[in-house]
Design an enzyme around this catalytic site. Structure first.
Site, mmCIF file in Angstrom:
data_model
loop_
_atom_site.group_PDB
_atom_site.id
_atom_site.type_symbol
_atom_site.label_atom_id
_atom_site.label_comp_id
_atom_site.label_asym_id
_atom_site.label_seq_id
_atom_site.Cartn_x
_atom_site.Cartn_y
_atom_site.Cartn_z
ATOM 1 N N LYS A 66 58.216 34.381 39.642
ATOM 2 C CA LYS A 66 58.733 35.464 38.797
ATOM 3 C C LYS A 66 59.500 36.535 39.584
ATOM 4 C CE LYS A 66 54.942 35.320 35.459
ATOM 5 N NZ LYS A 66 54.086 36.143 34.603
ATOM 6 N N ASP A 104 56.288 39.471 29.296
ATOM 7 C CA ASP A 104 54.842 39.685 29.469
ATOM 8 C C ASP A 104 54.366 40.999 28.820
ATOM 9 O OD1 ASP A 104 54.305 37.326 30.825
ATOM 10 O OD2 ASP A 104 54.725 38.206 32.788
ATOM 11 N N GLU A 154 43.281 52.435 45.559
ATOM 12 C CA GLU A 154 43.833 53.545 44.776
ATOM 13 C C GLU A 154 45.334 53.761 45.033
ATOM 14 O OE1 GLU A 154 41.822 57.277 45.341
ATOM 15 O OE2 GLU A 154 42.839 58.189 43.616
ATOM 16 N N ILE A 222 43.155 40.421 29.805
ATOM 17 C CA ILE A 222 44.264 39.452 29.851
ATOM 18 C C ILE A 222 43.813 38.111 30.441
ATOM 19 C CG2 ILE A 222 45.935 41.345 30.042
ATOM 20 C CD1 ILE A 222 46.678 40.132 32.815
ATOM 21 N N GLY A 245 42.847 37.381 26.056
ATOM 22 C CA GLY A 245 44.072 37.095 26.797
ATOM 23 C C GLY A 245 44.940 36.027 26.146
#
Ligand code: ATR
Length: 280
Positions: A66, A104, A154, A222, A245
């Site tokens: 992708k 998506d 994070e 998902i 999902g």
């Protein structure tokens, strides 16, 4: 002569896309066939140009292609795919142009809408900051959701939030560490899991348990393998609404189908086909 459609990826043998799209073509009486092809990243450009030369009707791309697709000069990406940094659908135009799209995020949006979630103004917590999170967050921020991305690392959540904020979309986006998830969920309407936690074979792991969730939440995982993840079971136990999902998988495919053919595919049949393939 049958028109050929396909999905390129590596690995690709477990793809559910052929079953889903072939069911749609057959129900609509279209003389088309959809097949999975194993293509390595370094051969992607040749494979796409070959498919174009052979008159393919359209393509899907999956892992690990992708992001690679966006670097190919033969593909003209649409603005959303460019922002997301990934292409999952290729359309061969009559002009000879090869266009790249990313469906998506739209798949995730439609899965939430099917569960009657009003995205604009919703407080959405997205767990994970990988490729899937990127596509989903760009779409939901464009639709005006107020998003907090929480991630084990994070800095990745903060970096993704910064990227999306730079696109000046209507929704606000912030990045936090995963340890803040529990507190953030108290005031949230939607939780979306985009991490690999709970995916086969680690089916006992989950980003949250029932005591962190509540009946005012819609919990969307998902992950579709297993069909009912531990997170979805925990969500049900807390009284939250759940979205699997499979819905996202089907809606992203349906959107690709529309881009290739201009025809609305039979979404319910596609979903039934995917569910049967997963159960088998
Ligand atoms: P994809 O492109 O499919 O979204 P990815 O880029 O590998 O896949 O992202 C996987 C996500 O799952 C990441 O957000 C990852 O967190 P890190 O950025 O900290 O790696 C998250 N993830 C994977 N395993 C995890 C675990 N055991 N606990 C929490 N988060 C996890």
């Amino acid at each position: 002569m049958k028109q050929v459609f396909g999905v390129f990826g590596d690995p690709i043998s477990h793809s559910l896309s052929p079953a889903m799209h072939n069911a749609a073509f057959s129900a609509l009486g279209m003389d088309c066939i959809y097949h999975a092809f194993r293509v390595k990243p370094e051969k992607l450009e040749k494979a796409i140009l070959g498919a174009e030369a052979m008159g393919f009707g359209g393509l899907n791309l999956t892992v690990p292609l992708k992001e690679v697709a966006l670097k190919l000069s033969c593909i003209k990406p649409d603005p959303l795919a460019k922002k997301i940094g990934a292409v999952n659908t290729i359309v061969f135009e009559e002009t000879g142009e090869i266009r790249g799209y990313n469906t998506d995020g739209l798949g995730a949006k439609q899965a939430l809408q099917e569960a009657a979630v009003e995205i604009k103004g919703s407080k959405i917590v997205v767990a994970g900051a990988g490729g899937a999170a990127r596509a989903i967050n760009f779409q939901l921020a464009a639709d005006g959701a107020d998003i907090t991305i929480v991630n084990r690392t994070e800095e990745r959540a903060i970096a993704l939030a910064k990227d999306i904020s730079a696109a000046a979309l209507p929704g606000k986006v912030e990045g936090r560490g995963l340890s803040e998830l529990k507190d953030l969920l108290q005031n949230a309407n939607v939780l979306i899991n985009t991490t690999t936690l709970g995916m086969h074979p680690n089916i006992d792991s989950t980003i949250a348990t029932a005591d962190n969730l509540h009946s005012g939440l819609t919990v969307f995982d998902i992950v579709y393998n297993p069909l009912e993840t531990r997170l979805l079971r925990e969500a049900k136990a807390s009284g939250a609404k759940t979205v699997s999902g499979v819905s996202m998988l089907v809606y992203q495919g349906a959107e690709a189908f529309r881009l290739w053919t201009g025809i609305d595919p039979p979404v319910e049949l596609m979903k039934k086909t995917v569910l049967e393939a997963l159960k088998a």
